[in-house]
Design an enzyme around this catalytic site. Structure first.
Site, mmCIF file in Angstrom:
data_model
loop_
_atom_site.group_PDB
_atom_site.id
_atom_site.type_symbol
_atom_site.label_atom_id
_atom_site.label_comp_id
_atom_site.label_asym_id
_atom_site.label_seq_id
_atom_site.Cartn_x
_atom_site.Cartn_y
_atom_site.Cartn_z
ATOM 1 N N GLY A 78 23.753 52.969 64.297
ATOM 2 C CA GLY A 78 24.781 53.053 65.326
ATOM 3 C C GLY A 78 24.636 51.960 66.366
ATOM 4 C CD GLU A 88 40.111 57.691 81.185
ATOM 5 O OE1 GLU A 88 39.138 57.660 81.962
ATOM 6 O OE2 GLU A 88 40.028 57.391 79.987
ATOM 7 C CG PHE A 91 27.709 52.724 75.621
ATOM 8 C CD1 PHE A 91 27.779 51.638 76.470
ATOM 9 C CD2 PHE A 91 28.885 53.370 75.282
ATOM 10 C CE1 PHE A 91 28.992 51.193 76.974
ATOM 11 C CE2 PHE A 91 30.108 52.938 75.775
ATOM 12 C CZ PHE A 91 30.167 51.850 76.621
#
Length: 433
Positions: free
Chosen positions: A15, A175, A18
């Protein structure tokens, strides 16, 4: 024999999000070999996905090649591949073309994917927003709806095409709904001759009692009010029961209702990416309802100190006894704790993980946002300024990327076009009700 050196430890990270990147970078000066495995070649800055979907930012503004981000790290290698099998006893990972990679430490940072809560058939009609391709597909779908409405033969068809339903009152849903409202009310004026984008209907459905439930009730109320000011219909306590090509059926206050809409956007839930199930099968590890792997206080799998799981792939209770939120800051801090242990010679973290809560942010649109940081509550322009600053701080990638994104934001605020393009033609056959 004198002069012999022990082989360097092999650290494999599945992965490139972050958490995965944070581990790799934290090991840049450690005498280990780091291999990052990811199905995609890019690191995705997910908080900006909704802006790609709205045509405010380009794909390159929200994503950056992992290989480029680690190019100056001599002990790092990047493989664009999917991890398909795990042999925990032999400490060996198998990739999608059959290659095998041995490891001394394995970090599972495989992230999450969209969950339709057991209604996978909804995926055909409700657009998710977890990947770069999701954002581009949604951008095409939104702007195609306006083009189709311009050519629609009657008012009823136009109304369906100009109705956008967003499901889920978390940060993603809020959002997206807010950005759609800003775009239709402010950025698309005078661009069509037969329709008025300002007349678009944007509906936000949330099954909970209030939107942005992770925030305090007062900030949630301010967010709902700000959405309403932008023209969004906020329906709280509204649970979707069916989604098809013609719209959404939902229950509210015990009554079944229907909204006819051609564009439905799903922001209601996520589940762990499939590799977590592979790890569970290989190790016998338990998973929660969302597919996340249950880990110990040090983020290691029970009985496997060499396998650490972080971010959305893991579930771990915080100091308040509740599962830690699926935030980038959690994954980054977990990554650094594990890297510190590896640097000390251990297979993973040597100390229990303690999350330092830096607060939460959510943007509503057009200078509106809410922010909660260790008891401090902000809303409006101050929160929006903090939102911009925090996102620019965490935005990595190629040199000048922050300037590029800041310039795009300023340009959009000034009413100039960015990336509102459709990558395909309209179908020859007319859209039918």
């Amino acid at each position: 024999m004198p002069g012999d050196h022990a082989p360097r430890r092999q650290i494999v990270i599945v992965g490139g999000g972050f958490g995965g990147l944070a581990v790799a970078r934290a090991l840049r000066k450690v005498e280990v070999d780091v291999t990052v495995v990811d199905r995609m070649n890019h690191h995705l800055f997910q908080p900006l996905l909704y802006q790609v979907a709205a045509g405010e930012l380009s794909m390159g503004d929200a994503a950056s090649p992992i290989r480029a981000m680690l190019s100056k790290q001599s002990n790092a290698r990047v493989i664009m591949a999917g991890a398909t099998e795990l042999d925990a006893e032999r400490r060996e990972l198998t990739l999608d073309r059959g290659e095998r990679i041995g490891y001394d430490s394995l970090i599972v940072a495989s992230g999450a994917e969209t969950s339709y809560f057991g209604h996978d058939e909804w995926q055909e009609h409700a657009s998710g927003l977890k990947t770069l391709s999701d954002a581009v597909a949604l951008r095409d779908r939104v702007f195609t709806a306006f083009e189709e409405a311009e050519r629609a033969p009657d008012a009823a068809t136009q109304a369906e095409l100009l109705t956008f339903v967003v499901i889920g009152g978390g940060p993603t849903g809020v959002e997206v709904a807010g950005q759609l409202a800003v775009m239709t009310r402010h950025h698309m004026r005078r661009q069509f001759t037969r329709i008025d984008p300002d007349q678009s209907r944007i509906v936000l459905l949330d099954a909970g009692d209030r939107v942005l439930a992770a925030f305090s009730p007062s900030l949630s109320a301010k967010a709902a009010g700000a959405l309403a000011e932008l023209g969004v219909e906020v329906k709280e306590g509204a649970r979707a029961t069916a989604i098809d090509a013609g719209g959404v059926t939902f229950t509210e206050d015990g009554e079944t209702q229907r909204i006819a809409a051609r564009t439905v956007i799903w922001g209601a839930g996520v589940q762990s990416a499939p590799f977590a199930a592979t790890v569970a099968e290989a190790t016998g590890a338990a998973r929660d309802r969302g597919g996340r792997l249950e880990v110990g206080p040090d983020n290691a799998l029970p009985g496997h100190p060499e396998i650490s799981v972080i971010g959305d792939a893991s579930t771990l209770a915080g100091q308040d006894g509740k599962p830690l939120p699926g935030l980038a800051t959690v994954a980054i801090q977990q990554a650094r704790n594990i890297a510190k242990g590896i640097a000390a010679g251990a297979p993973g973290a040597t100390a229990p993980f303690r999350y330092f809560d830096k607060g939460a942010l959510a943007v509503i649109g057009r200078g509106r946002a809410i922010c909660e940081v260790r008891g401090l509550k902000l809303s409006g322009p101050p929160a929006f300024a903090m939102y911009l600053g925090v996102h620019l701080y965490y935005l990595g990638g190629a040199p000048g990327r922050r300037i590029s994104v800041l310039s795009a934001w300023a340009s959009t605020a000034g009413g100039r076009e960015q990336s509102r393009v459709i990558e395909r033609e309209l179908p020859r056959e007319r859209v039918r009700v």
